[in-house]
Write an enzyme that holds these catalytic residues in place. Structure first.
Site, PDB file in Angstrom:
ATOM      1  N   ASP A 393       0.818  -1.225   0.000  1.00 34.27           N
ATOM      2  CA  ASP A 393       0.000   0.000   0.000  1.00 34.27           C
ATOM      3  C   ASP A 393       0.852   1.276   0.000  1.00 34.27           C
ATOM      4  OD1 ASP A 393      -2.163  -1.632   0.167  1.00 34.27           O
ATOM      5  OD2 ASP A 393      -2.450  -1.384   2.327  1.00 34.27           O
TER       6      ASP A 393
HETATM    7  P1  NAP Z   1       0.854  -3.943   3.112  1.00 36.99           P
HETATM    8  O1  NAP Z   1       0.243  -2.993   2.168  1.00 36.99           O
HETATM    9  O2  NAP Z   1       0.002  -4.499   4.196  1.00 36.99           O
HETATM   10  O3  NAP Z   1       1.451  -5.130   2.220  1.00 36.99           O
HETATM   11  C1  NAP Z   1       2.279  -6.094   2.759  1.00 36.99           C
HETATM   12  C2  NAP Z   1       2.659  -7.050   1.657  1.00 36.99           C
HETATM   13  O4  NAP Z   1       3.634  -7.928   2.197  1.00 36.99           O
HETATM   14  C3  NAP Z   1       1.513  -7.900   1.172  1.00 36.99           C
HETATM   15  O5  NAP Z   1       1.008  -7.442  -0.050  1.00 36.99           O
HETATM   16  C4  NAP Z   1       2.101  -9.317   1.094  1.00 36.99           C
HETATM   17  O6  NAP Z   1       1.981  -9.796  -0.226  1.00 36.99           O
HETATM   18  C5  NAP Z   1       3.564  -9.109   1.460  1.00 36.99           C
HETATM   19  N1  NAP Z   1       4.075 -10.195   2.303  1.00 36.99           N
HETATM   20  C6  NAP Z   1       3.504 -10.785   3.349  1.00 36.99           C
HETATM   21  N2  NAP Z   1       4.280 -11.749   3.844  1.00 36.99           N
HETATM   22  C7  NAP Z   1       5.389 -11.768   3.079  1.00 36.99           C
HETATM   23  C8  NAP Z   1       6.572 -12.560   3.080  1.00 36.99           C
HETATM   24  N3  NAP Z   1       6.775 -13.530   3.978  1.00 36.99           N
HETATM   25  N4  NAP Z   1       7.508 -12.295   2.150  1.00 36.99           N
HETATM   26  C9  NAP Z   1       7.309 -11.322   1.220  1.00 36.99           C
HETATM   27  N5  NAP Z   1       6.217 -10.554   1.177  1.00 36.99           N
HETATM   28  C10 NAP Z   1       5.263 -10.780   2.095  1.00 36.99           C
HETATM   29  O7  NAP Z   1       2.150  -3.351   3.822  1.00 36.99           O
HETATM   30  P2  NAP Z   1       2.762  -1.889   3.783  1.00 36.99           P
HETATM   31  O8  NAP Z   1       3.075  -1.482   2.383  1.00 36.99           O
HETATM   32  O9  NAP Z   1       3.843  -1.909   4.813  1.00 36.99           O
HETATM   33  O10 NAP Z   1       1.575  -0.946   4.241  1.00 36.99           O
HETATM   34  C11 NAP Z   1       1.113  -0.924   5.575  1.00 36.99           C
HETATM   35  C12 NAP Z   1      -0.405  -0.876   5.573  1.00 36.99           C
HETATM   36  O11 NAP Z   1      -0.859  -1.074   6.913  1.00 36.99           O
HETATM   37  C13 NAP Z   1      -0.942   0.464   5.100  1.00 36.99           C
HETATM   38  O12 NAP Z   1      -2.141   0.285   4.391  1.00 36.99           O
HETATM   39  C14 NAP Z   1      -1.206   1.183   6.424  1.00 36.99           C
HETATM   40  O13 NAP Z   1      -2.205   2.173   6.298  1.00 36.99           O
HETATM   41  C15 NAP Z   1      -1.680   0.018   7.279  1.00 36.99           C
HETATM   42  N6  NAP Z   1      -1.535   0.272   8.727  1.00 36.99           N
HETATM   43  C16 NAP Z   1      -0.343   0.649   9.237  1.00 36.99           C
HETATM   44  C17 NAP Z   1      -0.208   0.935  10.584  1.00 36.99           C
HETATM   45  C18 NAP Z   1       1.110   1.397  11.174  1.00 36.99           C
HETATM   46  O14 NAP Z   1       1.100   1.999  12.232  1.00 36.99           O
HETATM   47  N7  NAP Z   1       2.217   1.120  10.523  1.00 36.99           N
HETATM   48  C19 NAP Z   1      -1.307   0.801  11.425  1.00 36.99           C
HETATM   49  C20 NAP Z   1      -2.528   0.370  10.873  1.00 36.99           C
HETATM   50  C21 NAP Z   1      -2.617   0.097   9.528  1.00 36.99           C
HETATM   51  P3  NAP Z   1       1.975 -11.379  -0.503  1.00 36.99           P
HETATM   52  O15 NAP Z   1       0.861 -11.946   0.303  1.00 36.99           O
HETATM   53  O16 NAP Z   1       1.762 -11.491  -1.974  1.00 36.99           O
HETATM   54  O17 NAP Z   1       3.301 -11.902  -0.080  1.00 36.99           O
END
Ligand code: NAP
Length: 466
Positions: A393
């Site tokens: 994301d």
């Molecule tokens: P993300 O959008 O949640 O994407 C994580 C990606 O990691 C997934 O698409 C997944 O794809 C991949 N993944 C999972 N396990 C894996 C593995 N073992 N090896 C390789 N890839 C793997 O993560 P992000 O880009 O870090 O974004 C964070 C999201 O969380 C945002 O939408 C944010 O708003 C939300 N959020 C963040 C917080 C905070 O405080 N940081 C709090 C609440 C919500 P595959 O399944 O294809 O592997």
């Protein structure tokens, strides 16, 4: 002598408050965070120590026993908890703070009532509010813990009349509160108010999706601070008021920062039931066949070896794969070859604030290699290779370009402006927002499918022979 003791306590409380403030300030940068933590801990030790000088405290042994049990549990959990389980540990600790504030408020009310003292309106209001907020924070945090630990479903749990039941419970709590403050309700009314607040805390968090729990915990954290400050008023302890206000204020600021970084209002997090419709929502499916270009570990190693500048973008998948040490080893090997390596940190990458900073610090990545979003975005056009490790994301260009996207307006890392992009993830699966990512179909993007740690290990091996 008594006056001298009072002065020592007062001065020590001021010193402790100053240590808290400077400690908090230092927590704002990874390079000073450890020192900040130590400073705040010193402040807490000082505050606890001098409180024992207070002549109103009668049982030193029960305090010593409580401190001992708390310290043993704290040390055990801090040493054994997995980095990925940190949010639920914070939830649990926060819940304990809320429970303590509520119980102290109730106990103080019972003590004052039994001694026959007249409880002033101000004091009674502090007791009632401390009980309500502390109890809500306690059960809310326990539900947040349950969701993150997967003891409960991470999906928003909704049932008919939920909002009506919550509204009625809130009304009942207000009515009971007024009754207690008026001096007619007594202990029975306070106990019922306590129970109703416990119920409301659970009901308030159940309909919120597991992914939003970090924001919820931050909100509950600020509530706990408020409850502690109110307890400080009840106990006439200025230190507790100051510490509670600091926790409340920093929790509120953190909540706002996280919501802004996700481009969502706090109300949307609390009442939006984000994720209720599952991962298939809003996939921007235009019906047009789009091409995904795959790459191999060998080709990735070659692209990295011949780059002058590489930016690594870690995301939630890095945490899942526990790939922080492997990525650091790869970066070190690249640097030995004269490649400049930086890390781009998005404020909400992962699932808790500072998630990526903590993981990379654990792998001893030098702080000066970590660039925040605003610093790094201007550098992408001159970057030869961006290595996206389990992020989704936070690198989705739809947030910038597609007004119909649910994440439109969320600030992102502009990795699509780099010369080459390599994305490490297991599949075309969605991230937290449950939407498709145009970056993965970009002509400059190559997908390296597999577990991030496994892929990075293989790239590292291939690099040695490149
Ligand atoms: P993300 O959008 O949640 O994407 C994580 C990606 O990691 C997934 O698409 C997944 O794809 C991949 N993944 C999972 N396990 C894996 C593995 N073992 N090896 C390789 N890839 C793997 O993560 P992000 O880009 O870090 O974004 C964070 C999201 O969380 C945002 O939408 C944010 O708003 C939300 N959020 C963040 C917080 C905070 O405080 N940081 C709090 C609440 C919500 P595959 O399944 O294809 O592997």
């Amino acid at each position: 002598m008594a006056d001298f003791r009072e002065s020592v306590i007062a001065v020590s409380y001021i010193v402790a408050a100053v240590l808290f403030i400077f400690g908090l300030k230092q927590l704002s940068s990874p390079s000073t965070a450890r020192a900040g933590n130590r400073l705040a801990a010193m402040g807490m030790a000082l505050a606890l120590g001098v409180t024992l000088l207070d002549r109103q405290i009668l049982s030193f042994w029960s305090i010593a026993l409580g401190t001992f049990i708390g310290a043993v549990m704290g040390i055990y959990f801090a040493r054994t908890v997995q980095m990925t389980a940190m949010p639920q540990m914070v939830a649990l600790f926060n819940g304990m703070g809320g429970a303590t504030a509520a119980l102290v408020s109730v106990a103080e009310f019972l003590r004052l009532s039994r001694s026959g003292e007249i409880i002033g309106k101000g004091e009674a209001t502090s007791i009632v509010l401390g009980t309500i907020i502390g109890a809500i924070s306690f059960t809310g945090s326990l539900i947040a813990f349950g969701k993150l630990q997967e003891l409960l479903s991470g999906k928003p749990l909704q049932f008919p009349l939920q909002r009506a039941i919550n509204a009625l419970t809130l009304l009942a709590i207000f009515a009971l509160g007024i009754w207690v403050v008026a001096g007619t309700g007594g202990a029975a009314a306070l106990w019922i108010l306590f129970a109703a607040s416990l119920f409301l805390g659970a009901m308030f968090v159940l309909p919120i999706g597991g992914g939003d729990m970090p924001v919820v915990i931050s909100i509950l954290n600020s509530l706990t601070g408020l409850a502690a400050a109110l307890t400080g008023f009840v106990l006439h302890n200025q230190m507790l008021v100051v510490a509670g206000v600091l926790v409340g204020a920093s929790g509120t600021l953190l909540t706002l920062l996280m919501s802004t970084a996700m481009n969502r209002s706090v109300a949307n997090v609390l009442f939006g039931a984000f994720g209720a419709s599952g991962p298939s929502t809003a996939a921007a499916d235009t019906g047009v066949q789009r091409t995904v270009r795959q790459t191999t570990t060998e080709d990735t190693a070659i692209a990295l070896a011949y780059a002058r500048s590489v930016v690594i973008v870690p995301g939630y998948g890095l945490a899942v794969a526990e790939a922080q040490h492997t990525v650091r080893e790869l970066a070190t090997d690249l640097e030995k070859r004269g490649v400049s390596v930086k890390y781009a940190i998005h404020p909400v990458a992962g699932r808790m604030p500072g998630h990526m900073n903590v993981l990379l610090a654990e792998a001893n990545v030098p702080y000066d290699q970590l660039l925040e979003m605003d610093q790094v975005n201007g550098e992408f056009p001159q970057t030869d290779v961006v290595l996206v490790v389990g992020a989704n994301d936070v690198v989705n260009p739809a947030a910038r370009d597609d007004p119909s996207s649910p994440i439109y307006g969320m600030p992102i890392l502009d990795v699509d402006r780099a010369r080459n992009i390599i994305v490490l993830k297991r599949s075309m699966g969605h991230g937290f927002a449950g939407i498709d990512n145009a970056l993965f179909y970009h002509e400059k993007t190559r997908m390296l499918f597999g577990d991030a740690r496994q892929s990075l290990t293989e790239v590292g091996q291939a690099l040695k022979s490149a």
